[in-house]
Scaffold this motif. Structure first.
Motif, PDB file in Angstrom:
ATOM      1  N   ALA A 180       0.610  -1.347   0.105  1.00 31.34           N
ATOM      2  CA  ALA A 180       0.354   0.294   0.553  1.00 31.34           C
ATOM      3  C   ALA A 180       0.796   1.162   0.250  1.00 31.34           C
ATOM      4  O   ALA A 180       0.334   2.601  -1.081  1.00 31.34           O
ATOM      5  CB  ALA A 180      -0.486   0.557   1.237  1.00 31.34           C
ATOM      6  N   ASP A 181       1.862   1.245   1.372  1.00 33.28           N
ATOM      7  CA  ASP A 181       2.936   2.876   1.355  1.00 33.28           C
ATOM      8  C   ASP A 181       3.505   2.830  -0.322  1.00 33.28           C
ATOM      9  O   ASP A 181       3.875   3.490  -1.003  1.00 33.28           O
ATOM     10  CB  ASP A 181       3.968   1.847   1.912  1.00 33.28           C
ATOM     11  N   ALA A 182       3.890   1.398  -1.719  1.00 33.90           N
ATOM     12  CA  ALA A 182       4.511   1.604  -2.614  1.00 33.90           C
ATOM     13  C   ALA A 182       3.450   2.531  -3.247  1.00 33.90           C
ATOM     14  O   ALA A 182       4.023   2.832  -4.536  1.00 33.90           O
ATOM     15  CB  ALA A 182       5.123   0.833  -2.996  1.00 33.90           C
ATOM     16  N   LEU A 183       2.750   2.122  -3.385  1.00 32.96           N
ATOM     17  CA  LEU A 183       1.328   2.971  -4.246  1.00 32.96           C
ATOM     18  C   LEU A 183       1.750   4.274  -4.256  1.00 32.96           C
ATOM     19  O   LEU A 183       1.802   4.594  -5.146  1.00 32.96           O
ATOM     20  CB  LEU A 183       0.075   1.983  -4.662  1.00 32.96           C
ATOM     21  N   VAL A 184       1.417   4.455  -2.791  1.00 37.01           N
ATOM     22  CA  VAL A 184       1.117   5.834  -2.429  1.00 37.01           C
ATOM     23  C   VAL A 184       3.038   6.943  -2.678  1.00 37.01           C
ATOM     24  O   VAL A 184       3.160   7.783  -3.308  1.00 37.01           O
ATOM     25  CB  VAL A 184       1.015   5.795  -1.231  1.00 37.01           C
ATOM     26  N   GLY A 185       3.819   5.931  -2.231  1.00 37.80           N
ATOM     27  CA  GLY A 185       5.293   6.460  -3.375  1.00 37.80           C
ATOM     28  C   GLY A 185       5.175   6.732  -4.332  1.00 37.80           C
ATOM     29  O   GLY A 185       6.097   7.527  -4.482  1.00 37.80           O
ATOM     30  N   ALA A 186       4.877   5.959  -5.437  1.00 37.87           N
ATOM     31  CA  ALA A 186       5.049   5.580  -6.585  1.00 37.87           C
ATOM     32  C   ALA A 186       3.853   7.163  -6.967  1.00 37.87           C
ATOM     33  O   ALA A 186       4.962   7.994  -8.096  1.00 37.87           O
ATOM     34  CB  ALA A 186       3.986   5.071  -7.463  1.00 37.87           C
ATOM     35  N   SER A 187       3.113   7.610  -6.550  1.00 33.79           N
ATOM     36  CA  SER A 187       2.246   8.905  -7.225  1.00 33.79           C
ATOM     37  C   SER A 187       3.031   9.873  -6.425  1.00 33.79           C
ATOM     38  O   SER A 187       2.876  10.945  -7.282  1.00 33.79           O
ATOM     39  CB  SER A 187       1.109   8.502  -6.344  1.00 33.79           C
ATOM     40  N   PHE A 188       3.603   9.987  -5.714  1.00 33.99           N
ATOM     41  CA  PHE A 188       4.136  11.279  -4.631  1.00 33.99           C
ATOM     42  C   PHE A 188       5.944  11.183  -5.191  1.00 33.99           C
ATOM     43  O   PHE A 188       5.817  12.275  -6.476  1.00 33.99           O
ATOM     44  CB  PHE A 188       5.065  10.577  -3.719  1.00 33.99           C
ATOM     45  N   GLY A 189       6.297  10.107  -6.382  1.00 33.92           N
ATOM     46  CA  GLY A 189       6.827  10.303  -7.112  1.00 33.92           C
ATOM     47  C   GLY A 189       6.775  11.028  -8.910  1.00 33.92           C
ATOM     48  O   GLY A 189       7.044  12.195  -9.309  1.00 33.92           O
ATOM     49  N   ALA A 190       5.921  10.969  -8.849  1.00 32.57           N
ATOM     50  CA  ALA A 190       5.061  10.763  -9.694  1.00 32.57           C
ATOM     51  C   ALA A 190       3.970  12.825 -10.453  1.00 32.57           C
ATOM     52  O   ALA A 190       4.639  12.954 -11.214  1.00 32.57           O
ATOM     53  CB  ALA A 190       3.918   9.922 -10.657  1.00 32.57           C
ATOM     54  N   ILE A 191       3.843  12.683  -8.928  1.00 36.85           N
ATOM     55  CA  ILE A 191       2.934  13.854  -9.187  1.00 36.85           C
ATOM     56  C   ILE A 191       4.407  15.071  -8.717  1.00 36.85           C
ATOM     57  O   ILE A 191       3.983  15.861  -9.570  1.00 36.85           O
ATOM     58  CB  ILE A 191       2.303  14.160  -7.657  1.00 36.85           C
ATOM     59  N   ALA A 192       5.401  14.589  -8.455  1.00 36.28           N
ATOM     60  CA  ALA A 192       6.754  15.804  -8.088  1.00 36.28           C
ATOM     61  C   ALA A 192       6.899  15.735  -9.414  1.00 36.28           C
ATOM     62  O   ALA A 192       6.980  17.022  -9.298  1.00 36.28           O
ATOM     63  CB  ALA A 192       7.833  16.077  -7.011  1.00 36.28           C
ATOM     64  N   VAL A 193       7.954  15.061  -9.684  1.00 36.63           N
ATOM     65  CA  VAL A 193       8.446  15.140 -11.644  1.00 36.63           C
ATOM     66  C   VAL A 193       7.525  15.796 -12.201  1.00 36.63           C
ATOM     67  O   VAL A 193       7.609  16.362 -12.927  1.00 36.63           O
ATOM     68  CB  VAL A 193       8.949  14.367 -11.965  1.00 36.63           C
ATOM     69  N   SER A 194       5.768  14.973 -12.222  1.00 36.85           N
ATOM     70  CA  SER A 194       4.908  15.949 -13.872  1.00 36.85           C
ATOM     71  C   SER A 194       4.962  17.364 -13.079  1.00 36.85           C
ATOM     72  O   SER A 194       3.991  18.127 -13.633  1.00 36.85           O
ATOM     73  CB  SER A 194       3.674  15.448 -13.760  1.00 36.85           C
ATOM     74  N   GLY A 195       5.169  17.785 -11.776  1.00 37.11           N
ATOM     75  CA  GLY A 195       4.350  19.403 -11.559  1.00 37.11           C
ATOM     76  C   GLY A 195       5.959  20.105 -11.397  1.00 37.11           C
ATOM     77  O   GLY A 195       5.753  20.919 -11.757  1.00 37.11           O
ATOM     78  N   GLY A 196       6.649  19.853 -11.764  1.00 41.88           N
ATOM     79  CA  GLY A 196       8.021  20.214 -12.631  1.00 41.88           C
ATOM     80  C   GLY A 196       9.415  20.356 -11.647  1.00 41.88           C
ATOM     81  O   GLY A 196      10.211  21.041 -12.040  1.00 41.88           O
ATOM     82  N   LEU A 197       9.661  19.702 -10.959  1.00 40.42           N
ATOM     83  CA  LEU A 197      11.170  19.193 -10.130  1.00 40.42           C
ATOM     84  C   LEU A 197      11.638  18.194 -10.579  1.00 40.42           C
ATOM     85  O   LEU A 197      10.968  16.870 -11.621  1.00 40.42           O
ATOM     86  CB  LEU A 197      10.527  18.748  -8.913  1.00 40.42           C
ATOM     87  N   PRO A 198      12.559  18.230 -10.441  1.00 40.47           N
ATOM     88  CA  PRO A 198      13.510  17.510 -11.163  1.00 40.47           C
ATOM     89  C   PRO A 198      13.485  15.925  -9.962  1.00 40.47           C
ATOM     90  O   PRO A 198      13.174  16.093  -9.566  1.00 40.47           O
ATOM     91  CB  PRO A 198      14.824  17.309 -10.715  1.00 40.47           C
ATOM     92  N   PRO A 199      13.986  14.453 -11.080  1.00 40.00           N
ATOM     93  CA  PRO A 199      13.808  13.406 -10.596  1.00 40.00           C
ATOM     94  C   PRO A 199      13.962  13.232  -9.193  1.00 40.00           C
ATOM     95  O   PRO A 199      13.697  11.977  -8.236  1.00 40.00           O
ATOM     96  CB  PRO A 199      14.485  12.847 -11.582  1.00 40.00           C
ATOM     97  N   TRP A 200      15.578  13.998  -9.188  1.00 41.86           N
ATOM     98  CA  TRP A 200      16.218  13.605  -7.719  1.00 41.86           C
ATOM     99  C   TRP A 200      15.983  14.162  -6.548  1.00 41.86           C
ATOM    100  O   TRP A 200      15.938  13.628  -5.458  1.00 41.86           O
ATOM    101  CB  TRP A 200      17.756  14.041  -7.894  1.00 41.86           C
ATOM    102  N   ALA A 201      14.450  15.355  -7.000  1.00 43.52           N
ATOM    103  CA  ALA A 201      14.422  15.894  -5.340  1.00 43.52           C
ATOM    104  C   ALA A 201      13.226  15.141  -4.658  1.00 43.52           C
ATOM    105  O   ALA A 201      13.005  15.137  -4.549  1.00 43.52           O
ATOM    106  CB  ALA A 201      13.433  16.986  -5.568  1.00 43.52           C
ATOM    107  N   PRO A 202      12.692  14.329  -5.725  1.00 44.59           N
ATOM    108  CA  PRO A 202      11.509  13.434  -4.975  1.00 44.59           C
ATOM    109  C   PRO A 202      11.950  12.129  -4.155  1.00 44.59           C
ATOM    110  O   PRO A 202      12.358  11.940  -2.828  1.00 44.59           O
ATOM    111  CB  PRO A 202      10.561  12.871  -5.725  1.00 44.59           C
TER     112      PRO A 202
END
Length: 234
Positions: free
Chosen positions: A22-44
């Motif tokens: 369950a946490d992995a699903l939330v973590g994947a959404s966090f990484g995707a949202i962060a990068v899609s919102g304009g942050l570089p991949p290393w930030a999340p």
């Protein structure tokens, strides 16, 4: 492995695996949202490794993506993570007495880990449960965030897959379990009203901090002398 099964139990290991999923699903959404919102991949990825607290990470990310000040983002995360301080006292025996285990152990303290440890009784059982659950969650969360960050870079537009809606949905899911108590619901209601009222006038991130004022609203307690119909006086 057999020793681990005997110490923790098959059922607990299964529950830990489900929580990791369950946490992995939330973590994947966090990484995707962060990068899609304009942050570089290393930030999340860096945030997940250094902070490792889902609610605080989402709160800070929301402030940043809304154009808020970085200091407001950090303050939002710190406020949410303040609850981990009493958690640390509650599971201190599971971290061991050496500084070499206490420092990394403190980094692994999360709501899920504390819940599993508090359900155990013996010192060895609590210690094995803490490290098994903590390390498993740390690995699954960070791997999922990294995978989500890579996927987010490919998506480009968060609205394309509904990730813009996933962000508030995840925050709501994180908050709902805490709203079971009436006093907590009252504080959340007043805090939400204060944040909404201040949003047109304050920079992004500050209304969230202002919502903490809801905690200062006292809950109404039943009168001591109140009795039901037909009750006899003592």
């Amino acid at each position: 492995m057999c020793s681990l099964w005997r110490t923790i139990g098959r059922g607990t290991l299964r529950d830990i695996a489900l929580v990791c999923l369950a946490d992995a699903l939330v973590g994947a959404s966090f990484g995707a949202i962060a990068v899609s919102g304009g942050l570089p991949p290393w930030a999340p990825v860096a945030m997940s490794l250094l902070v490792f607290a889902g609610g605080a990470q989402f709160a800070a990310l929301g402030v940043v993506l809304a154009g808020g000040d970085p200091l407001a983002a950090v303050a939002s995360g710190l406020v949410l993570n303040a609850r981990l301080l009493p958690f640390g006292f509650a599971v201190a025996d599971a971290l061991g007495g050496r500084l070499a285990t206490r420092l990394p152990g403190a980094h692994l303290i999360t709501d899920e880990v504390v819940a599993f440890v508090l359900a155990r009784h013996g010192t060895r059982e609590r210690r094995v449960t803490f490290w098994t659950c903590g390390l498993a969650l740390f690995a699954s969360w960070n791997l999922a965030v990294a995978g989500g960050a890579l996927a987010g870079g490919a998506v480009g537009d968060v609205a394309a897959l509904g990730l813009d809606a996933a962000f508030p949905a995840v925050l709501l899911a994180l908050a709902l379990p805490a709203l079971r108590e009436r006093v907590t619901r009252r504080a959340a209601l007043y805090g939400t009203a204060a944040a909404l009222a201040a949003t047109p006038f304050l920079p992004a991130g500050l209304p969230v901090l202002l919502s903490l004022g809801g905690l200062a609203v006292p809950g109404r307690r039943p009168a001591a002398g109140r009795r039901g119909p037909g009750a006899r006086p003592e």
